[in-house]
Design a protein around this motif. Structure first.
Motif, short mmCIF file in Angstrom:
data_model
loop_
_atom_site.label_atom_id
_atom_site.label_comp_id
_atom_site.label_asym_id
_atom_site.label_seq_id
_atom_site.Cartn_x
_atom_site.Cartn_y
_atom_site.Cartn_z
N ARG A 62 3.24 2.62 4.76
CA ARG A 62 4.52 1.91 4.63
C ARG A 62 5.70 2.87 4.73
O ARG A 62 6.84 2.43 4.77
CB ARG A 62 4.58 1.13 3.32
CG ARG A 62 3.70 -0.12 3.40
CD ARG A 62 3.92 -1.09 2.27
NE ARG A 62 3.18 -2.31 2.54
CZ ARG A 62 3.70 -3.40 3.08
NH1 ARG A 62 4.98 -3.45 3.39
NH2 ARG A 62 2.97 -4.45 3.30
N GLY A 111 11.76 1.65 6.32
CA GLY A 111 13.10 1.28 5.89
C GLY A 111 14.13 1.60 6.96
O GLY A 111 13.81 2.10 8.03
N THR A 163 12.25 -2.79 2.84
CA THR A 163 10.87 -2.38 3.10
C THR A 163 9.94 -3.59 3.29
O THR A 163 8.72 -3.42 3.37
CB THR A 163 10.33 -1.55 1.92
OG1 THR A 163 10.54 -2.31 0.73
CG2 THR A 163 11.04 -0.23 1.80
#
Lengths: 517, 517
Positions: free
Chosen positions: B13, B17, B449
């Motif tokens: 992950r 952003g 996110t």
């Protein structure tokens, strides 16, 4: 009224040989299975512990926040009688109540088609592919995007009928915007009956339109048969977050009252109609879908109902919805697990995309989304063909690309059989190391059914492809849908039934002033 | 020498952003994780019983038919010493022997990159995406198809370096056909070192070229480090059916001797180099791959080795190979299960296609194939980017499409976390039924996110898309690879190491007459 075509299909492998391909190319005869019986397990992505956390969250949503039921007093009354806590139009559900109400819903049921060989089964290991639903626009490479018409609608019914890899005619395959809003349900239902012999969906945009749809089905199947069997279904969306409005609940109740099917689908754009996080959106959708399915059982216990879901995401920089992205894909896998624990048939995912063309983006996103559908254990793979531009358009080219991919998925769902012929020890023993197998006895005995073959993909050599005009997939798809429409032959329909349907339509249309929005 | 970038990545992950996207767009800084640690389980498609049937067939192939080892007497000697039955160049393996030999191979190992933050782990839950390997041609929308050159080779190394969603520089990203056959391995290895700081693959086309590759790695990492750690690997194919030739086994032994890695990949076109049935092709490949991996262990027990597979199908009407089709996809899932039972790292599947253009067919087939890779539990997702035309071409446009899809797969592999923030009960409780969540505290806290965002897919409205020129995905991809190459900045390389590498190359090249085939 069983499905003999399906039992002949051996898990979707019917129609993969040369003869079947030849039949398909003739056009009129559609040589696919009635539906698929999967030979591969669903994919369990989450642990038991994680699933329980999601279920607990759904239960808290139902018990502590509740669901609003707008403008349907009878629905509130039904919930009050069932033991829910009803305050004005807000309903809160004591823990276990919704699951208890759902316990009367069938795990598996048949939706009958007017051609009994095309009746479909929902639930268990059965999989039904169905065209996309609800686009206001249609699109093709020649004319670009424009509002859908009844002619487009008929075309998509015909294209679906012509595909051996679709199993259901669908519902609002596109909006026929040239027909008044309050009358188009009649033309839509008629088109499904007239131009296909597959099962179909009726209207849900108003209670009387739902009832008209059921009434038309009675003319085809007979009132007595319809009272005992599912022959038409309504597909309804929740007004997320946590609102069921009267349009939806009255349609659910109309179909259930007639012992017909409902498909219950929360449609959550993450960050708008639900949380921006996948587990949260799934927990909310689970609560909404359980309650929607339960409404059918309150109206008539035992009425067939399908637990559905339509997850998507949002590009949060712009607020644009996005489809075919990874988070809804993994979310759909979780939805499948939750649904199996309820023992209900599942509608999930489809050939989603935000692309505006039948291009690489479109099929990349659609393949992701169809994998999620198939792996989630979906019984009703909604929006399986034609979906473009975030469901704003029904695309002619993508329709045939997607149908082709449904064929691909037939082979996928057939899995990997491991009988002695498939294990093929003899094939290697025959020639031994270093001997190619083109001419081996095993190859000759198996090659006709060995691999699913696309009618659309090009697997020729580069040189052959150049010589043939170096077309891309979209150009081939453009030619193919035109050919399919040119080759189309309508399935026979009893003239008495046709007349009765046209008579009902004429009477209903005459009784209403045109409404255009 | 651990992988701090990976541990920062939280399951892929990292870099999702806004800040990460901005960094990526600057070009030079590559802000992706070093590799992925999957948060979703592999997909077990077959039952225990069916797996055992396949394993038994592989064992019978090894014991009763055997494998031919061509032109490598030392390899035959090693098998004889290990207890195999060797007759001329045919080796038969008593039941259990190959598994016993494999027991010394590591389940997980690290391949070190010259930038320690980019070292990758193979095995367990780790996933490494790597560019496609071995195409003689390159292709782009401007110039069409032509033979690859060393400039193309460098370009693909640079494009891989620029992608935050690839983890490894690969090997023969295309054949640099303008460099003599017997010298191009030097330029290839040098390009990986010079234009990237990621891990890479060395040559396997001859034993001395494998040794040159390892020698160049010693100049970068130091001979002592290389003796103890994996810094370079060779990827070899079996000469299916059931033949391991000297080019392959001598390369395997050269890498293993130096304690470096091997990737062992049977390449079976069903109906040609193996049975036309999936279970049969998998049983054969399992036998071939186990034996190939075992050769590394005979040479040096404990040397890192990756169990690989490259299944494809054949259009049996024409004999054309087909890629990205359903049968190899489900076959790859079985391969994953078999490999996990051996406790070895797995190479499997990739972005396969037979399409000649970066079109809908290409990404449909590639998405199928990448799903198979990811769901099979592959640790080394080979051919993850650029694969076109059945591996005959490396496509510039498809390279950036595929890399983007690898980003998509990062989010997929991150699964569905179910902590309280993700479950988002508070998000719904805040507004209650009917209140949209765009401005909710939960949305504001999570939106940066929440969803992976493609740099290539268009999710704008139809009107915005028309206004911006109504480009398809291939046109956007064409612009993007050019921009990425324009923005490329080479990672720093110690001038002393660079000089030593160039010196070695010059000496080796001077010692050999050019060979062109």
């Amino acid at each position: 009224m069983a499905a003999p075509a399906a039992s002949r299909s051996k898990g979707g492998r019917q129609g993969r040989g040369r003869a079947a391909r030849r039949d398909r190319r003739i056009g009129a005869a559609v040589a696919g299975p009635a539906y698929i019986t999967r030979r591969i397990p669903p994919y369990d992505i989450l642990s038991e512990e994680a699933l329980v956390r999601i279920e607990d969250t759904s239960d808290r949503i139902l018990e502590e926040i509740g669901i609003r039921f707008q403008d349907d007093p009878r629905c509130l009354e039904l919930w009050r009688e069932a033991g829910a806590d009803v305050t004005a139009d807000l309903v809160r559900f004591p823990k276990g109540l919704v699951r208890h109400v759902l316990s009367t819903a069938p795990a598996i049921f048949t939706q009958h088609a007017r051609n009994p060989e095309r009746s479909v089964k929902f639930g268990g290991d059965h999989v039904v592919f169905v065209p996309s639903y609800g686009a206001p626009f249609v699109m093709d490479l020649d004319k670009g995007r424009r509002y859908g018409t009844i002619e487009d609608f008929r075309n998509f019914v015909k294209l679906a009928y012509a595909s051996p890899w679709l199993h259901h005619s669908g519902g609002t395959v596109c909006e026929p915007t040239d027909v008044p809003v309050n009358k188009r349900h009649l033309d839509m239902v008629y088109s499904h009956i007239r131009y296909s012999d597959r099962a179909f969906l009726g209207s849900i945009t108003a209670e009387d339109r739902a009832e008209d749809s059921i009434e038309m089905a009675r003319l085809v199947f007979g009132a007595e048969f319809v009272e005992r069997n599912c022959v038409v279904m309504g597909n309804v969306n929740c007004n997320s977050p946590l609102v069921w409005d009267a349009m939806a609940t009255k349609s659910i109740r109309a179909y259930a009252r007639a012992n017909q099917g409902t498909v219950i689908a929360p449609f959550i754009l993450g960050g708008a109609m639900g949380p921006v996080t996948t587990a949260g959106a799934v927990a909310q959708a689970h609560a909404e879908a359980m309650v929607g399915c339960a409404v059918s059982q309150l109206e008539r216990p035992g009425a067939p109902t399908i637990y559905g879901n339509f997850l998507s995401s949002t590009q949060l920089r712009t607020g644009s919805p996005t489809f075919g992205t990874p988070e809804p894909a993994v979310g759909s896998l979780v939805v499948g697990q939750l649904c199996r624990r309820l023992n209900l048939p599942l509608r999930c995912s489809g050939s989603f995309t935000t692309s505006k063309l039948p291009d690489a983006q479109a099929m990349m996103e659609s393949a992701t989304s169809m994998h999620a559908s198939v792996l989630s254990g979906a019984n009703f793979a909604f929006h399986s063909a034609g979906f473009l531009d975030g469901l704003l358009s029904m695309s002619y080219e993508k329709f045939v690309m997607d149908s082709d991919y449904c064929g691909h998925m037939h082979a996928y769902l057939a899995g990997v059989p491991t009988d002695d012929n498939q294990l093929a020890f003899s094939a290697l023993a025959e020639g031994g190391p270093g001997q190619h197998l083109f001419g081996s006895a095993h190859t000759l005995a198996n090659y006709e059914t060995a691999y699913w073959e696309s009618d659309l993909s090009d697997s020729r050599s580069y040189e052959q492809w150049i010589e043939a005009g170096s077309e891309d997939a979209a150009t081939r798809a453009n030619r193919r849908w035109k050919q399919l429409l040119a080759d189309y032959e309508a399935p026979p329909l009893d003239p008495g039934i046709d007349e009765a349907l046209q008579d009902l339509m004429a009477r209903r249309k005459a009784s209403l002033a045109d409404e255009w929005h």
